[in-house]
Write an enzyme that holds these catalytic residues in place. Structure first.
Site, mmCIF file in Angstrom:
data_model
loop_
_atom_site.group_PDB
_atom_site.id
_atom_site.type_symbol
_atom_site.label_atom_id
_atom_site.label_comp_id
_atom_site.label_asym_id
_atom_site.label_seq_id
_atom_site.Cartn_x
_atom_site.Cartn_y
_atom_site.Cartn_z
ATOM 1 N N GLU A 214 47.254 28.952 40.639
ATOM 2 C CA GLU A 214 47.641 29.951 39.638
ATOM 3 C C GLU A 214 48.831 29.473 38.808
ATOM 4 O OE1 GLU A 214 48.116 33.866 41.260
ATOM 5 O OE2 GLU A 214 46.074 33.893 42.068
ATOM 6 N N ASN B 74 44.295 43.016 54.576
ATOM 7 C CA ASN B 74 43.546 43.087 53.325
ATOM 8 C C ASN B 74 42.148 42.490 53.517
ATOM 9 O OD1 ASN B 74 42.598 42.918 50.679
ATOM 10 N ND2 ASN B 74 43.904 41.191 50.157
#
Length: 163
Positions: free
Chosen positions: A154, A119
């Site tokens: 998160e 990625n």
């Protein structure tokens, strides 16, 4: 191609754009990171907006990114995986097998893992949200410590908003 470097709680982040879209977001010493000498440097609105949104993300003020992205340097399969990564909700994780099933290829968990590792737009395309089948942390191009930091960030902000 142009790049800019921004500071973050994880260390310097190199943002790469093609003038219209973000094509890279790399942590320092990340695997598969191109050399900075491969890109020019200039003030660019895409890099500036990506930097601003990353700052909001690290402050817990942003859960999704709204940036033009380009995956042109990936294979069709890699691009499919990277698009699927964008669908993993903030503060949640999925396994490589779950991600493979989501793209309609339930037996391709290893290939999904390899695509995940390639990625080019880390954090913004949240490859850090993919974990092993038993929930353990597995490979991350920016290092497992950084992956844990991103997940903790998160989860912490996701929990705060539930109170």
């Amino acid at each position: 191609m142009y790049h800019g470097i921004v500071d973050s709680p994880l260390g310097p982040i190199t943002l790469v754009c093609d003038g219209e879209s973000l094509v890279g977001c790399y942590l320092e010493q990340q695997r598969h990171r191109p050399a900075e000498t491969d890109f020019g440097v200039r003030d660019d609105h895409v890099v500036a907006e990506a930097a601003a949104q990353l700052s909001e993300y690290f402050a817990g003020e942003r859960r999704t990114f709204d940036l033009p992205l380009s995956f042109a340097r990936g294979t069709d399969f890699q691009q499919q995986v990277w698009r699927a990564l964008c669908e993993i909700p903030y503060g949640e994780t999925v396994s490589y097998g779950e991600l493979a099933a989501r793209i309609g290829q339930p037996t391709a968990s290893r290939a999904v893992g390899l695509a995940n590792g390639r990625n080019p737009i880390g954090i913004i395309v949240p490859c850090h949200r993919v974990v092993g089948a038993n929930g353990t942390l597995t490979g991350y191009g920016g290092g497992l410590g950084r992956k844990q930091q991103l997940l903790d960030l998160e989860r912490g902000h996701a929990q705060l908003s539930l109170v």
